[in-house]
Scaffold this active site. Structure first.
Site, PDB file in Angstrom:
ATOM      1  N   SER A 247      -0.651 -19.938  13.983  1.00  0.00           N
ATOM      2  CA  SER A 247       0.303 -19.044  13.323  1.00  0.00           C
ATOM      3  C   SER A 247       1.696 -19.129  13.954  1.00  0.00           C
ATOM      4  CB  SER A 247      -0.274 -17.633  13.359  1.00  0.00           C
ATOM      5  OG  SER A 247       0.220 -16.900  12.306  1.00  0.00           O
ATOM      6  N   LYS A 251       3.824 -22.530  15.192  1.00  0.00           N
ATOM      7  CA  LYS A 251       5.224 -22.950  15.003  1.00  0.00           C
ATOM      8  C   LYS A 251       5.778 -23.388  16.370  1.00  0.00           C
ATOM      9  CE  LYS A 251       5.701 -18.832  11.943  1.00  0.00           C
ATOM     10  NZ  LYS A 251       4.972 -19.023  10.745  1.00  0.00           N
ATOM     11  N   HIS A 388      -6.802 -16.305   7.507  1.00  0.00           N
ATOM     12  CA  HIS A 388      -5.849 -16.659   8.560  1.00  0.00           C
ATOM     13  C   HIS A 388      -6.482 -16.351   9.921  1.00  0.00           C
ATOM     14  CE1 HIS A 388      -1.742 -17.175  10.036  1.00  0.00           C
ATOM     15  NE2 HIS A 388      -1.873 -16.081  10.763  1.00  0.00           N
TER      16      HIS A 388
HETATM   17  C1  GTR Z   1       2.927 -13.246   9.904  1.00  0.00           C
HETATM   18  C2  GTR Z   1       4.082 -14.161   9.639  1.00  0.00           C
HETATM   19  C3  GTR Z   1       3.576 -15.560   9.648  1.00  0.00           C
HETATM   20  C4  GTR Z   1       2.684 -15.845  10.849  1.00  0.00           C
HETATM   21  C5  GTR Z   1       1.835 -14.670  11.267  1.00  0.00           C
HETATM   22  C6  GTR Z   1       1.232 -14.714  12.662  1.00  0.00           C
HETATM   23  O1  GTR Z   1       3.199 -11.921   9.756  1.00  0.00           O
HETATM   24  O2  GTR Z   1       4.629 -13.809   8.407  1.00  0.00           O
HETATM   25  O3  GTR Z   1       4.661 -16.466   9.579  1.00  0.00           O
HETATM   26  O4  GTR Z   1       3.421 -16.300  11.904  1.00  0.00           O
HETATM   27  O5  GTR Z   1       2.512 -13.486  11.214  1.00  0.00           O
HETATM   28  O6  GTR Z   1       1.829 -15.195  13.610  1.00  0.00           O
HETATM   29  O7  GTR Z   1       0.130 -14.180  12.791  1.00  0.00           O
END
Ligand code: GTR
Length: 410
Positions: A247, A251, A388
């Site tokens: 996540s 990045k 996710h």
């Molecule tokens: C979310 C964000 C994503 C991702 C995620 C995370 O809220 O919109 O880009 O990075 O968090 O890191 O769990």
């Protein structure tokens, strides 16, 4: 998922991607040497200028300190170290606590998976002897695990499902991880106590330029400092350090892997927008929404593209290409539509011409593969069923991919 985002494939738009193999002066990139010496540095600079921001060019003196050792960790299968990576600048002390697990049975230096974690090292493993981080933490976990932005005893092992340590050790790899908040707390003012205040000439009163680093760059900086330590440890094979991130930390792993070519392999897990998914596809999270929700993550210039992603001078196929010729694995999840799993596949697909310059096959498929069917040679990809997250299924694919590239026989 955000209801106002687009999730309709017929409405993603059709903007051409920025050129991968043509330099800014028009030179065609016909071989790997032009890529390495000319085009790659141009693209790296564009990502630094318009997306993640630039690091100040100062080198800090860094010291390493062994804090604790558990000779019989993970049921006796591993030796677990805690190492403090310390640096001081502008009266700010940055201390990254690295947890390092080495397979007990190792007779030679081992390959490593390195990644930062979301909830502290104590959350990755139930081992009651690991220090609980005292750094600021988001109150998003549950009301007992994080109280007043500090982790409690209750959060031990909270993130363990994302780090199947026994499995990784059993496959012959070591694991190194640290809490990303050791480098910078994840909120808009977090930089004031983190590395960006330590390294910027103005300290806590710094005013950032539009191309100065954001928090993702700061977390990437931390990953390279962890590698600085790992290369000094004789139990570690420093030529075989795989970087992993999930996540927002995916990045950071991608950006660290692009900047620091000592990382031998990179795994992007559900990194999504501002990670590996193509920004020009209007699907799921957009540049505008990520900048509005997380104004501290990217550099100031990135906000210029809120209303017009198609004018961003780069796109994420070029981020994937910055990893070449090193192996890159892109893991996505079917229900993680916010991260645009197809856009993540297409970034890998469109990076293939750079891998080809090095004679390396990429994904090995022309079309987006069905769920739970991993593909790829030097660019791996899978779309897992589910949400996710990082699961054991994901790790099984990473271990298989890294074992093949690191020539580990089970
Ligand atoms: C979310 C964000 C994503 C991702 C995620 C995370 O809220 O919109 O880009 O990075 O968090 O890191 O769990």
């Amino acid at each position: 998922m955000n209801e106002s985002a687009n999730y309709d494939e017929s409405k993603v738009g059709n903007h051409p991607l920025p050129e991968l193999l043509q330099c800014e002066d028009g030179t065609e990139v016909l071989d790997s040497s032009i890529w390495t010496t000319k085009r790659r540095p141009e693209i790296l600079d564009l990502f630094a200028t318009y997306v993640y921001g630039k690091f100040p060019l100062v080198q800090l003196p860094i010291t390493f300190e062994e804090i604790s050792v558990n000779q019989a960790a993970l049921g006796g299968s591993a030796i677990r170290h805690e190492i403090a990576i310390n640096c001081v600048a502008n009266d700010k002390k940055i201390r990254i606590n690295l947890a390092l697990y080495i397979p007990k049975s190792a007779l030679t230096p081992v390959p490593i998976f390195l990644g930062s974690n979301f909830n502290g090292n104590h959350a990755v493993d139930q081992d009651g002897s690991i220090s609980i981080t005292t750094q600021w933490m988001r109150n998003t976990v549950d009301e007992k695990s994080v109280v007043n932005n500090r982790a409690t005893e209750f959060s031990r092992g909270f993130e363990a499902t994302r780090w199947p340590l026994e499995l990784i050790i059993e496959k012959g790899f070591g694991v190194a991880t640290f809490y990303y908040g050791d480098v910078e707390a994840d909120h808009p003012d977090g930089w004031k106590n983190g590395v960006r205040a330590a390294l910027s000439p103005g300290g806590e009163s710094s005013e950032f330029e539009d191309d100065d680093w954001g928090a993702i760059s700061a977390w990437s900086w931390g990953l390279s400092r962890a590698l600085d330590y790992l290369v000094t440890n004789p139990a570690v094979d420093s030529e075989r350090v795989a970087l992993i991130g999930h996540s927002r930390l995916g990045k950071a792993a991608l950006w660290a892997g692009a900047l620091d070519e000592r990382f031998a392999l990179v795994v992007s897990n559900n990194s999504g927008a501002g990670g590996i998914s193509l920004a020009r596809r209007d699907f799921g999270e957009s540049i505008r929404s990520i900048n509005e929700n997380f104004p501290h993550w990217f550099c100031g210039n990135y906000k210029r593209f809120n209303a017009s992603p198609e004018t961003l001078p780069v796109d994420m196929h070029q981020l994937a290409a910055l990893i070449a010729p090193r192996p890159l694995y892109i893991a996505t999840a079917q229900e993680d539509v916010w991260a645009d799993p197809k856009g993540e596949f297409l970034a890998g697909k469109n990076a293939e011409p750079v891998y080809a310059l090095f004679g390396k096959p990429g994904l090995g498929v022309a079309q987006w593969p069905p769920v739970n069917q991993p593909v790829g040679e030097f660019i791996g990809y899978h779309l897992r069923t589910g949400k996710h997250d990082v699961t054991t299924y994901d790790w099984q694919q990473f271990l298989r991919f890294a074992s093949r590239h690191f020539r580990i026989t089970q």
